[in-house]
Design an enzyme around this catalytic site. Sequence first.
Site, PDB file in Angstrom:
ATOM      1  N   HIS A 193       0.876  -1.192   0.020  1.00 13.00           N
ATOM      2  CA  HIS A 193      -0.187  -0.054  -0.047  1.00 13.00           C
ATOM      3  C   HIS A 193       0.899   1.416  -0.037  1.00 13.00           C
ATOM      4  CE1 HIS A 193      -2.902   2.913   0.900  1.00 13.00           C
ATOM      5  NE2 HIS A 193      -2.614   2.986   2.197  1.00 13.00           N
ATOM      6  N   GLY A 229      -6.309   3.097  -0.154  1.00 15.77           N
ATOM      7  CA  GLY A 229      -6.096   4.545  -0.780  1.00 15.77           C
ATOM      8  C   GLY A 229      -7.067   4.738  -2.074  1.00 15.77           C
ATOM      9  N   PRO A 271      -9.730  -1.302   1.516  1.00 16.84           N
ATOM     10  CA  PRO A 271     -10.080   0.120   1.372  1.00 16.84           C
ATOM     11  C   PRO A 271     -10.870   0.637   2.774  1.00 16.84           C
ATOM     12  CG  PRO A 271     -12.000  -1.330   0.714  1.00 16.84           C
ATOM     13  CD  PRO A 271     -10.651  -2.319   1.060  1.00 16.84           C
ATOM     14  N   ARG A 273     -11.503   4.739   3.389  1.00 14.07           N
ATOM     15  CA  ARG A 273     -12.324   5.668   2.999  1.00 14.07           C
ATOM     16  C   ARG A 273     -13.275   5.488   1.854  1.00 14.07           C
ATOM     17  NH1 ARG A 273      -9.437  10.720  -0.094  1.00 14.07           N
ATOM     18  NH2 ARG A 273      -8.394   8.783  -0.988  1.00 14.07           N
ATOM     19  N   ARG A 309      -9.362  16.848   9.266  1.00 13.96           N
ATOM     20  CA  ARG A 309      -8.509  16.613   7.771  1.00 13.96           C
ATOM     21  C   ARG A 309      -8.500  18.094   7.215  1.00 13.96           C
ATOM     22  NH1 ARG A 309     -10.879  14.505   3.787  1.00 13.96           N
ATOM     23  NH2 ARG A 309      -9.133  13.331   3.024  1.00 13.96           N
ATOM     24  N   TYR A 313      -4.572  18.383   6.348  1.00 14.36           N
ATOM     25  CA  TYR A 313      -4.288  18.203   4.875  1.00 14.36           C
ATOM     26  C   TYR A 313      -4.624  19.420   3.912  1.00 14.36           C
ATOM     27  CZ  TYR A 313      -4.287  13.479   7.009  1.00 14.36           C
ATOM     28  OH  TYR A 313      -4.334  12.103   7.789  1.00 14.36           O
ATOM     29  N   CYS A 342      -9.967  27.509  20.008  1.00 10.79           N
ATOM     30  CA  CYS A 342      -9.011  28.836  20.315  1.00 10.79           C
ATOM     31  C   CYS A 342      -7.879  28.523  19.388  1.00 10.79           C
ATOM     32  CB  CYS A 342      -8.817  29.079  21.609  1.00 10.79           C
ATOM     33  SG  CYS A 342      -7.716  30.500  22.309  1.00 10.79           S
ATOM     34  N   GLU A 343      -8.070  28.537  18.159  1.00 11.75           N
ATOM     35  CA  GLU A 343      -6.912  28.391  17.198  1.00 11.75           C
ATOM     36  C   GLU A 343      -7.326  29.024  15.917  1.00 11.75           C
ATOM     37  OE1 GLU A 343      -4.083  27.052  17.744  1.00 11.75           O
ATOM     38  OE2 GLU A 343      -4.384  26.135  19.422  1.00 11.75           O
TER      39      GLU A 343
END
Length: 426
Positions: A193, A229, A271, A273, A309, A313, A342-343
């Site tokens: 993979h 993937g 798999p 996702r 995510r 990414y 708080c970011e």
Amino acid sequence: MSKGPTYPTLCTEIAGLAVVELARRFGTPLFVYDADRIVQRLRDLAAFDHVRYAAKACSNLAVLDLIRRHGGLVDAVSAWEIRRALAARYSPSGDPPPMVYTADIFDAESLDLVIQQGIHVNCGSPDMIDQYGRRAPGRAITLRINPGFGHGHSRKTNTGGESSKHGIWHEQLDDCLARAARYGLAVTGLHMHIGSGTDLEHLAQVCGAMEKVALQVGGGVRYISAGGGLPIPYREGESYIDLAAYHRLWDATRKRLQAAFGHPVRLEIEPGRYVVGESGSLVTEIRAVKRQRDNLFYLVDAGFNNLARPILYGAYHPMSIAPADGSGDRPAVDVIVGGPLCESGDIFTQEEGGFVVKRPLPQATVGDLLVIHCTGAYGFVMSSNYNSKPLAPEVLVHRGVAHLVRRRQRFEELIAGEQIPDRQDE
């Protein structure tokens, strides 16, 4: 290749149920999974001998149980993912193995557990072979091979090549076979993979690398894993991968190996996702609409503590507005969608590198709901308690009925493992 679904910017239903009613019943933020879509994605992969679901994508027991009941096997990457699969009524051993432990290391608990339960191991480093062989000589193992190259939609999801920590470097294969032989470990499977978002041209290289490695290992190989993937369409105009062509490449590789070995070779795919990603929606409530000079913000009650995510990414997720009053005619405005944390990075509309972007969405007010689509994979499982936020509930919609499969975390559960030490100086 078929086109992916279109996500309208106004959304009233998820899996046939009213978004407003789901939010009223279960609160927000809230993860909702469509069971029918998960089952359909498993059926899409029926040409492969076995579908081994990567539990890391979404490990709720109800999801694992659903996948088990529809023939899916499990790939686990930790001791507690193994325990989750066992709790979802997977058997620890069998042919093919109902679950496989895939990792680059053993921690003490995972090594003990795979030995006690007889769980098949997919070794991603030479040290794993030694550690397992000393404790369980004579068993069968799989080797995860890093072919020397990788692929992915982000540098952080590329799992092949010299900069990746994953897998046994292809040039070390002979050494690893010698280590296995030292303990009488039979190498019966191979796994490769190399990252997310594999395209067919690149896949042909992976198949060639797998064939070369399998011939080097020899006729003891009984199955090969195509890894995972598989991409899903997130953006308008994106298409699903051509699964028939994907399978043809791997099947041709398998058939050549069968001819060389003189016995059947199983073909697995792994798999995560692809199976659960599109099934999930994150429902969140707009709690503030504010303008910062030229920028209009929708601030919602979900943050990167719920969906990491985008901040990790720069991942794109389609979004819709679910009007609280049911109205359906609202002009579009360009907005930035952010959360409560708080970011400054707590923004759902950002690209990789942290660049904030605007998204055209219907005009909304406080109390309207915002639905973030395609959050079934790497959504809840990456959640945290940052800012002491509770973990969100999860709901599985099965045959038109919403089942609460994880309730919202309670404050007492949040602090259950903490304690204030006795102070002698007070």
